[in-house]
Design a protein around this motif. Structure first.
Motif, PDB file in Angstrom:
ATOM      1  N   SER A 192       0.585  19.027  50.769  1.00  0.00           N
ATOM      2  CA  SER A 192       1.441  17.894  51.128  1.00  0.00           C
ATOM      3  C   SER A 192       1.643  17.735  52.631  1.00  0.00           C
ATOM      4  O   SER A 192       1.955  16.652  53.102  1.00  0.00           O
ATOM      5  CB  SER A 192       2.809  18.039  50.464  1.00  0.00           C
ATOM      6  OG  SER A 192       3.553  19.076  51.084  1.00  0.00           O
ATOM      7  N   GLY A 193       1.531  18.819  53.369  1.00  0.00           N
ATOM      8  CA  GLY A 193       1.837  18.755  54.793  1.00  0.00           C
ATOM      9  C   GLY A 193       3.313  18.945  55.086  1.00  0.00           C
ATOM     10  O   GLY A 193       3.741  18.834  56.221  1.00  0.00           O
ATOM     11  N   SER A 194       4.085  19.263  54.083  1.00  0.00           N
ATOM     12  CA  SER A 194       5.516  19.509  54.235  1.00  0.00           C
ATOM     13  C   SER A 194       5.736  21.000  54.476  1.00  0.00           C
ATOM     14  O   SER A 194       5.285  21.833  53.691  1.00  0.00           O
ATOM     15  CB  SER A 194       6.248  19.071  52.961  1.00  0.00           C
ATOM     16  OG  SER A 194       7.518  19.678  52.877  1.00  0.00           O
ATOM     17  N   THR A 195       6.451  21.335  55.558  1.00  0.00           N
ATOM     18  CA  THR A 195       6.717  22.752  55.813  1.00  0.00           C
ATOM     19  C   THR A 195       7.613  23.351  54.730  1.00  0.00           C
ATOM     20  O   THR A 195       7.465  24.519  54.388  1.00  0.00           O
ATOM     21  CB  THR A 195       7.334  22.963  57.207  1.00  0.00           C
ATOM     22  OG1 THR A 195       8.489  22.144  57.330  1.00  0.00           O
ATOM     23  CG2 THR A 195       6.333  22.642  58.303  1.00  0.00           C
TER      24      THR A 195
ATOM     25  N   ALA B 181       7.520  22.517  51.542  1.00  0.00           N
ATOM     26  CA  ALA B 181       6.626  22.774  50.409  1.00  0.00           C
ATOM     27  C   ALA B 181       5.764  24.001  50.673  1.00  0.00           C
ATOM     28  O   ALA B 181       5.523  24.811  49.771  1.00  0.00           O
ATOM     29  CB  ALA B 181       5.758  21.553  50.133  1.00  0.00           C
ATOM     30  N   LEU B 182       5.294  24.158  51.910  1.00  0.00           N
ATOM     31  CA  LEU B 182       4.486  25.329  52.243  1.00  0.00           C
ATOM     32  C   LEU B 182       5.306  26.610  52.125  1.00  0.00           C
ATOM     33  O   LEU B 182       4.837  27.611  51.589  1.00  0.00           O
ATOM     34  CB  LEU B 182       3.896  25.188  53.649  1.00  0.00           C
ATOM     35  CG  LEU B 182       3.034  26.346  54.135  1.00  0.00           C
ATOM     36  CD1 LEU B 182       1.897  26.667  53.169  1.00  0.00           C
ATOM     37  CD2 LEU B 182       2.481  26.037  55.522  1.00  0.00           C
ATOM     38  N   ALA B 183       6.546  26.572  52.590  1.00  0.00           N
ATOM     39  CA  ALA B 183       7.420  27.741  52.455  1.00  0.00           C
ATOM     40  C   ALA B 183       7.648  28.068  50.984  1.00  0.00           C
ATOM     41  O   ALA B 183       7.623  29.240  50.591  1.00  0.00           O
ATOM     42  CB  ALA B 183       8.752  27.501  53.164  1.00  0.00           C
ATOM     43  N   GLY B 184       7.836  27.044  50.166  1.00  0.00           N
ATOM     44  CA  GLY B 184       8.012  27.261  48.726  1.00  0.00           C
ATOM     45  C   GLY B 184       6.757  27.816  48.073  1.00  0.00           C
ATOM     46  O   GLY B 184       6.828  28.688  47.209  1.00  0.00           O
ATOM     47  N   ALA B 185       5.598  27.302  48.483  1.00  0.00           N
ATOM     48  CA  ALA B 185       4.332  27.804  47.931  1.00  0.00           C
ATOM     49  C   ALA B 185       4.149  29.271  48.297  1.00  0.00           C
ATOM     50  O   ALA B 185       3.761  30.092  47.458  1.00  0.00           O
ATOM     51  CB  ALA B 185       3.163  26.960  48.447  1.00  0.00           C
ATOM     52  N   TYR B 186       4.438  29.609  49.545  1.00  0.00           N
ATOM     53  CA  TYR B 186       4.311  31.006  49.973  1.00  0.00           C
ATOM     54  C   TYR B 186       5.294  31.888  49.211  1.00  0.00           C
ATOM     55  O   TYR B 186       4.944  32.975  48.764  1.00  0.00           O
ATOM     56  CB  TYR B 186       4.517  31.133  51.478  1.00  0.00           C
ATOM     57  CG  TYR B 186       4.310  32.544  51.965  1.00  0.00           C
ATOM     58  CD1 TYR B 186       3.026  33.047  52.161  1.00  0.00           C
ATOM     59  CD2 TYR B 186       5.394  33.382  52.191  1.00  0.00           C
ATOM     60  CE1 TYR B 186       2.833  34.352  52.575  1.00  0.00           C
ATOM     61  CE2 TYR B 186       5.211  34.688  52.613  1.00  0.00           C
ATOM     62  CZ  TYR B 186       3.933  35.164  52.807  1.00  0.00           C
ATOM     63  OH  TYR B 186       3.747  36.468  53.203  1.00  0.00           O
ATOM     64  N   ALA B 187       6.522  31.414  49.060  1.00  0.00           N
ATOM     65  CA  ALA B 187       7.536  32.200  48.345  1.00  0.00           C
ATOM     66  C   ALA B 187       7.144  32.453  46.895  1.00  0.00           C
ATOM     67  O   ALA B 187       7.490  33.482  46.318  1.00  0.00           O
ATOM     68  CB  ALA B 187       8.888  31.492  48.412  1.00  0.00           C
TER      69      ALA B 187
ATOM     70  N   VAL C 177      -2.842  28.997  50.404  1.00  0.00           N
ATOM     71  CA  VAL C 177      -3.741  28.229  51.260  1.00  0.00           C
ATOM     72  C   VAL C 177      -3.075  26.913  51.610  1.00  0.00           C
ATOM     73  O   VAL C 177      -2.653  26.169  50.734  1.00  0.00           O
ATOM     74  CB  VAL C 177      -5.092  27.962  50.555  1.00  0.00           C
ATOM     75  CG1 VAL C 177      -6.018  27.158  51.465  1.00  0.00           C
ATOM     76  CG2 VAL C 177      -5.751  29.259  50.127  1.00  0.00           C
ATOM     77  N   SER C 178      -2.985  26.636  52.904  1.00  0.00           N
ATOM     78  CA  SER C 178      -2.412  25.383  53.386  1.00  0.00           C
ATOM     79  C   SER C 178      -3.532  24.438  53.786  1.00  0.00           C
ATOM     80  O   SER C 178      -4.319  24.744  54.677  1.00  0.00           O
ATOM     81  CB  SER C 178      -1.511  25.663  54.590  1.00  0.00           C
ATOM     82  OG  SER C 178      -1.071  24.442  55.148  1.00  0.00           O
ATOM     83  N   VAL C 179      -3.597  23.286  53.113  1.00  0.00           N
ATOM     84  CA  VAL C 179      -4.577  22.261  53.484  1.00  0.00           C
ATOM     85  C   VAL C 179      -3.886  21.011  54.006  1.00  0.00           C
ATOM     86  O   VAL C 179      -4.528  20.124  54.542  1.00  0.00           O
ATOM     87  CB  VAL C 179      -5.537  21.902  52.319  1.00  0.00           C
ATOM     88  CG1 VAL C 179      -6.341  23.107  51.907  1.00  0.00           C
ATOM     89  CG2 VAL C 179      -4.790  21.326  51.133  1.00  0.00           C
TER      90      VAL C 179
ATOM     91  N   PRO D  86       9.222  35.489  55.668  1.00  0.00           N
ATOM     92  CA  PRO D  86       9.603  36.890  55.894  1.00  0.00           C
ATOM     93  C   PRO D  86       8.377  37.687  56.362  1.00  0.00           C
ATOM     94  O   PRO D  86       7.407  37.847  55.621  1.00  0.00           O
ATOM     95  CB  PRO D  86      10.083  37.372  54.528  1.00  0.00           C
ATOM     96  CG  PRO D  86      10.278  36.145  53.700  1.00  0.00           C
ATOM     97  CD  PRO D  86       9.393  35.089  54.286  1.00  0.00           C
ATOM     98  N   ALA D  87       8.392  38.175  57.576  1.00  0.00           N
ATOM     99  CA  ALA D  87       7.241  38.875  58.140  1.00  0.00           C
ATOM    100  C   ALA D  87       6.848  40.101  57.319  1.00  0.00           C
ATOM    101  O   ALA D  87       5.663  40.414  57.189  1.00  0.00           O
ATOM    102  CB  ALA D  87       7.534  39.269  59.590  1.00  0.00           C
TER     103      ALA D  87
END
Length: 110
Positions: free
Chosen positions: A4-7, A9-15, A24-26, A38-39
């Motif tokens: 989506s390009g939403s940060t 959404a990306l944080a949610g996907a990673y979580a 994978v972020s596209v 979280p590092a």
């Protein structure tokens, strides 16, 4: 895979990525936006976050693999298709994307 390009959404996907998994972020977020994760999850949980942008695919390898996954029912691409519209409705199609009412739409030229 987050597209989506939403940060957010990306944080949610990673979580939601499991231990040892890869996110994978596209999508392309605005260049000024930053992502906070979280590092410790990178090393302690063995998670990976990778970006993919134009050309990371190897069609000869990837298309047969994706077709196999689809045929086995493990890649439900039909769920991504929101609607089919005539090209004359291109503005409405973009509005539906912007509003989050559509995922992927097909525009027919005729």
């Amino acid at each position: 895979i987050e597209a989506s390009g939403s940060t957010a959404a990306l944080a949610g996907a990673y979580a939601s990525t499991r231990r040892g998994g890869t996110t994978v972020s596209v999508g392309l977020p605005h260049p000024d936006l930053e992502l906070s994760i979280p590092a410790v999850s990178l090393a302690a949980e063995g998670r990976r976050l990778v970006g993919s942008y134009m050309g990371d695919a190897a069609p000869q390898r990837d298309i047969p693999r994706l077709l196999r996954l689809w045929r086995k029912g493990r890649l439900p691409v039909e769920r991504l298709h929101s609607s089919t519209r005539p090209l004359t409705e291109v503005n409405e199609a973009f509005d539906a994307l912007a509003d989050g009412a559509a995922i992927r739409q097909i525009l027919r030229p005729h």
